[in-house]
Design a protein around this motif. Structure first.
Motif, short mmCIF file in Angstrom:
data_model
loop_
_atom_site.label_atom_id
_atom_site.label_comp_id
_atom_site.label_asym_id
_atom_site.label_seq_id
_atom_site.Cartn_x
_atom_site.Cartn_y
_atom_site.Cartn_z
N ASN A 160 0.81 -1.22 0.00
CA ASN A 160 0.00 0.00 0.00
C ASN A 160 0.84 1.27 0.00
O ASN A 160 0.30 2.37 0.03
CB ASN A 160 -0.93 0.01 1.21
N GLY A 298 -2.38 6.52 1.11
CA GLY A 298 -3.05 5.47 0.40
C GLY A 298 -4.51 5.33 0.73
O GLY A 298 -5.24 4.65 0.04
N ASN A 321 -2.47 -6.84 8.61
CA ASN A 321 -1.74 -7.21 7.41
C ASN A 321 -1.04 -8.56 7.56
O ASN A 321 -1.02 -9.37 6.66
CB ASN A 321 -0.72 -6.12 7.09
N THR A 327 -2.58 -5.99 -1.47
CA THR A 327 -3.11 -4.71 -1.03
C THR A 327 -4.24 -4.87 -0.03
O THR A 327 -5.04 -5.80 -0.12
CB THR A 327 -3.61 -3.89 -2.24
N GLN A 329 -6.21 -2.14 0.48
CA GLN A 329 -7.10 -1.02 0.17
C GLN A 329 -8.43 -1.58 -0.29
O GLN A 329 -8.54 -2.23 -1.34
CB GLN A 329 -6.49 -0.12 -0.90
#
Length: 983
Positions: A160, A298, A321, A327, A329
């Protein structure tokens, strides 16, 4: 007798000859004209017997040739940024070790002329700074700074774009020592060209006041300073990109393909002290130029003001994470952004710099959530499907003025303004179950709107008296009003309603805060100082929440609901008096101090009968910091500090919030402030001879009076207050025992002038969390409470191999295995008290170069283990490719054809375990699409750049340019407690 003499003589000559053949030791030391040693200097020695060898000066500037033959030698010394030197020596005939003494190199005077560079020292370690020479880490022409940062050992750039080093995320970026775009990290890393960078510094920043006084206490922020090459400080750079494409989703998904587009422009103008930057972008490919309300960037930006916008249906919507290479997002974002940055020197005494950033982002998110709520007697689960649209508007303005009329006075003034606005529309379908039976189900629609401007002002004054005395005064003030509107409506299909069917919630909140810190520094010896400091902070919060409920559906008439409305005001005040002792030696320095801090939290609710609250605490805060500089390539730091913080408004307000029908929240006005103890150790080591890097860090945090949640599970029928029937109420109380321990390790081994590098990274975190789980009996309505100790262990070892051959290949393979284990002391039939999640991540990414052609590939694979059979876990394969060709004069133009998520498996999946629940979330992400782009770059700089030699681009400038401190000098008064870097 004669034969004996002949034999002895023959033996003597044989031994002498043998010793001569083995050679002698030749050694010396290299320094510059300021008497600083020059580690990394290349020394070549050639003897009259035509033997030649080369060595590198160590961290202390010393060099040794263990076996030199002959009596006459010539040495040649080369070091970046210094004139080469050749010397001839005649050595004694006795073959004893030869000391060449101290050799002084002079600074290169023609820095902007054509020079050929053959070597470089890639890393310099200072007390609070790790400095990387950009020229040691080669990237493709016109590449962004982010590509350079990805190659820095000990620095991690996630998928990200967030940057982490030594276990801490980089929260601010500076260019030549001044904040860029308000410190927005990715606005610089994704837009600034790497070609203009001299070096990159990762800095532990203790604040402007500490940089002036040299007394560093508290928990530092990790910031990044980018120094511009001297030959790039006059000129301009501009880049514009346009692109168009389309989704390529399978027809079976029933989702129509949409057009994808991107347009961006960035321009930088450097004219000595004056720097101007313009950034702008429009796209629907989830690319955000700025971040608002987050450290790394981001994100789509967000407003503030209410707990809606996707947070209503589930309090545990988090994302971890865990070593993921994919990613995080979420959703689909239409992004529009514009920003400008300005810096200049007005006259001899005034330096100004500031920025303005604007973003208009619309984020569409689809969530599928399954949550299991921990309870001994009545465990429950919830299934939630939601579709949400957030329209976010953000503004950010920062202006800095640094006035330095002379060498003893310094004044910095910083006004700031920020605005966050959000318009939300959220549709949800929720089913709540006990014993696998749905006890409550509803659909809901929430419309909301919020506006939250923030006004801030900071002033810092510093005066240096005679005889190394120093006075520093820092003042801060801010005002943050906010307005929020919510209209949640519920339509129940199963079970009795637990919240009003239609609510209109209007909330006005305002927090005014101000504070000052005064520091007086007095020397008590040549190497020691006493610092007297006083800190005062006060935050005043007023909140007026008015809830109206639907009274007459026929006439659509609302009336005020006093049970859901409230005015609540509170004030948090701290006074801290401290005394610090600082001692400085060439090799080490330390600070020892003691502070006394009384804190007062006063609260009152004018609209209720609740009596005013008055909570006072007193904390003794020791301070300790020790730094030992073994050399320029090895250092060690220990730091301890403590701080006090107030509970949030939602944790304090004594009114029940029913905007979430299943999970109401009630604050506790009698909460005490939290007190946090932080302890950290850091060790850095870099080998000039081999290029090996070893970074290790350790952190420990313990919180007393921790604000813990208490989740109360009510039965399906609750006569005392039917509103709570079939709900889980969250309350708050103080508890002790919360702590976290974490460690990070990085080892890098380069080969063949960093063409090949092996990395080993490891992170481990252990958290001891506390929560309370209560259950209300369905018959007696008696409440029982159990303390739940949730112990979470996260461990992620990672192996990485990089191949970096200039204009041929830049690729890496990496893999990690993430372990996330949670043990709860409270066990139930759903969770069994334990989760043990493992994820194996594999990634291959890189670029292959074929002249003006580039082929890029990025493949990641995540395999998850340890999930229950009823959890629909995903194991995505993500493959992104692009082919590009550069053309036109000076490679000004680039055409690129990209394909994203070729396997169409990019959907978000997270599993978050807490002390009260376990939540699985599936969320939509931007899936397979194609994009064609054209990029045009224009640049012109005065002066000539150095010619690239083998393994090198750029030049060395002694001192590394401006530091990251902000105030002049970056640390310390003349003769005072500035950081000492050993030779």
């Amino acid at each position: 007798m004669k034969s004996v003499i002949i034999a002895l003589a023959a033996s003597f000559f044989a031994i002498t000859s043998l010793h001569a053949q083995s050679g002698r030791e030749v050694h010396g030391t290299v320094i510059d004209s300021t008497k600083q040693t020059l580690p990394g200097t290349a020394i070549t020695i050639t003897s009259d017997q035509h033997d030649s060898t080369t060595t590198i000066a160590d961290a202390k500037g010393k060099f040794v040739f263990p076996s030199v033959k002959g009596n006459k030698v010539t040495i040649v010394l080369t070091s970046m940024g210094y004139q080469s030197l050749k010397r001839h020596y005649t050595l004694a005939n006795d073959n004893t070790p030869a000391d060449l003494g101290i050799i002084v190199l002079k600074t290169q005077s023609n820095m902007l002329n054509q020079v050929t560079i053959v070597g470089v020292v890639p890393i310099t370690l200072k007390e609070d700074t790790v400095e990387y020479k950009a020229s040691a880490y080669k990237v493709r022409e016109n590449a962004p700074v982010e590509d350079l940062i990805k190659k820095l050992p000990g620095v991690d750039v996630d998928v990200n774009g967030n940057i982490t080093t030594q276990g801490k995320q980089v929260t601010k970026v500076r260019i030549n020592g001044k904040d860029f775009m308000g410190g927005d990290v990715q606005s610089a890393t994704k837009n600034l060209p790497a070609d203009v960078v001299e070096n990159i510094q990762m800095i532990d920043d203790y604040g402007d006041q500490a940089n002036l006084t040299g007394v560093k206490t508290g928990e530092p922020d990790k910031i990044m300073n980018i120094t511009i090459r001297q030959d790039k400080n006059y000129g301009y750079f501009g880049q514009a990109t346009v692109g168009d494409g389309e989704d390529a989703l399978p027809a079976s998904q029933g989702i129509a393909n949409q057009n994808r587009y991107i347009g961006s422009v960035n321009a930088f103008n450097f004219s000595g002290n004056q720097q101007i930057a313009l950034l702008g972008s429009i796209n629907n490919t989830n690319v955000n130029t700025f971040s608002f309300g987050s450290t790394g960037g981001g994100g789509g930006g967000g407003g503030g003001g209410f707990g809606g916008g996707g947070g209503r249906g589930n309090a545990a919507r988090g994302a971890q994470n865990n070593g993921s290479l994919i990613t995080t997002q979420n959703g689909l974002t239409d992004a529009h952004s514009l920003g400008a940055n300005f810096r200049d020197q007005w006259g001899k005494s005034l330096s100004v710099y500031g920025s303005y950033s604007f973003a208009d982002n619309t984020v569409s998110t689809t969530n599928n959530i399954f949550q299991q709520n921990t309870s001994v007697a009545r465990p429950s689960s919830e299934t939630q499907n939601s579709q949400e649209t957030d329209e976010n508007i953000n503004h950010r303005f920062t202006w800095n003025m640094e006035y330095k009329p002379d060498t003893i006075n310094y004044l910095k003034v910083t006004p700031t303004f920020a605005y966050a606005g959000t318009n939300t529309n959220d549709n949800e379908n929720v089913a709540f179950s006990h014993a696998q039976t749905v006890s409550s189900a509803y659909t809901s629609l929430t419309n909301g709107d919020s506006q939250a401007p923030t006004y801030g002002f900071t002033a810092l004054f510093n005066h240096r008296f005679k005889h190394r005395h120093n006075l520093s005064i820092n003042f801060t003030a801010s005002s943050a009003p906010s307005w929020a509107y919510q209209n949640p409506t519920y339509d129940y299909t199963v079970g009795a309603p637990t919240a009003p069917a239609n609510q209109v919630i209007n909330t006005y909140s305002r927090t005014d805060s101000y504070g000052t810190t005064v520091s007086y520094l007095a020397p008590i010896g040549k190497l020691s100082y006493l610092e007297f400091n006083y800190t005062f902070n006060r935050a005043i919060t007023t909140n007026n929440k008015q809830t109206d409920t639907l009274y007459d559906p026929a006439s659509f008439t609302f009336k005020s609901d006093s049970a859901l409305s409230n005015m609540y005001n509170y004030t948090f005040t701290t006074n801290k008096v401290g005394l610090n002792y600082r001692f400085i030696q060439k090799k080490y320095n330390y600070t020892v101090g003691l502070g006394f801090q009384p804190s007062v939290l006063d609260g009152n609710s004018p609209t209720t009968d609740l009596p005013p609250t008055h909570v006072s605490t007193f904390n003794v805060i020791p301070t300790f910091r020790f730094a030992y500089n073994f050399s320029r390539s090895r250092n060690f730091t220990v730091n301890y500090n403590g701080s006090s913080s107030t509970p949030s408004f939602s944790q304090l307000q004594p009114v029940i919030d029913f905007s979430n029908a299943l999970y109401p929240v009630e604050g506790n006005p009698n909460l005490k402030p939290q007190f946090t103890n932080n302890f950290s150790i850091r060790y850095n080591n870099f080998s000039f001879a081999t290029g090996d890097i070893f970074f290790a860090s350790f952190q420990y945090q313990a919180i007393s009076n921790y604000v813990a949640s208490n989740t109360i599970t009510y039965p399906g029928k609750y006569t005392p207050d039917p509103r709570f029937a079939n709900t889980i109420l969250t309350q708050y109380q103080n508890a002790n025992g919360y702590n976290t321990t974490s460690g990070q390790l990085t080892y890098a081994k380069p080969f063949d002038n960093r063409k090949f590098t092996v990395y080993f990274r490891g992170t481990v975190t252990y958290a001891n969390n506390i929560a309370f789980i209560s259950n209300v009996d369905s018959s007696s309505y008696k409440m029982t409470t159990a303390e739940n100790i949730s112990k979470n262990l996260q461990f992620t070892p990672q192996l990485q191999f990089r191949v970096d051959i200039t204009d041929v290949i830049d690729a890496q393979f990496l893999t990690n295995y993430a372990i996330n284990r949670t043990d709860n002391s409270v066990r139930d039939s759903l969770t069994n008290g334990t989760s043990n999640i493992r994820t194996w991540n594999i990634g291959v990414n890189g670029k292959n170069y074929f002249g003006d052609w580039t082929f890029s590939y990025d493949y990641t694979k995540a395999t998850n283990y340890g999930y229950a059979s009823n959890i629909k876990v995903t194991n995505p394969n993500i493959l992104n490719l692009y082919v590009e060709r550069r053309f036109m004069k000076d490679h000004r133009g680039t055409i690129r054809l990209s394909a994203f998520d070729l396997f169409n498996e990019n959907t978000g999946f997270t599993d978050v375990a807490s002390a009260t629940s376990n939540t699985e979330t599936h969320v939509n992400r931007l899936a397979r699409y194609y994009l064609a782009t054209f990029t045009l770059r224009l640049e012109k700089f005065a002066g000539k750049a150095p010619t690239q030699g083998p393994g090198m681009r750029g030049f060395r400038r002694d001192g590394g340019g401006p530091g990251g401190g902000g105030p002049p000098g970056g640390g310390g008064i003349p003769g005072g407690p500035s950081a000492v870097n050993s030779d």
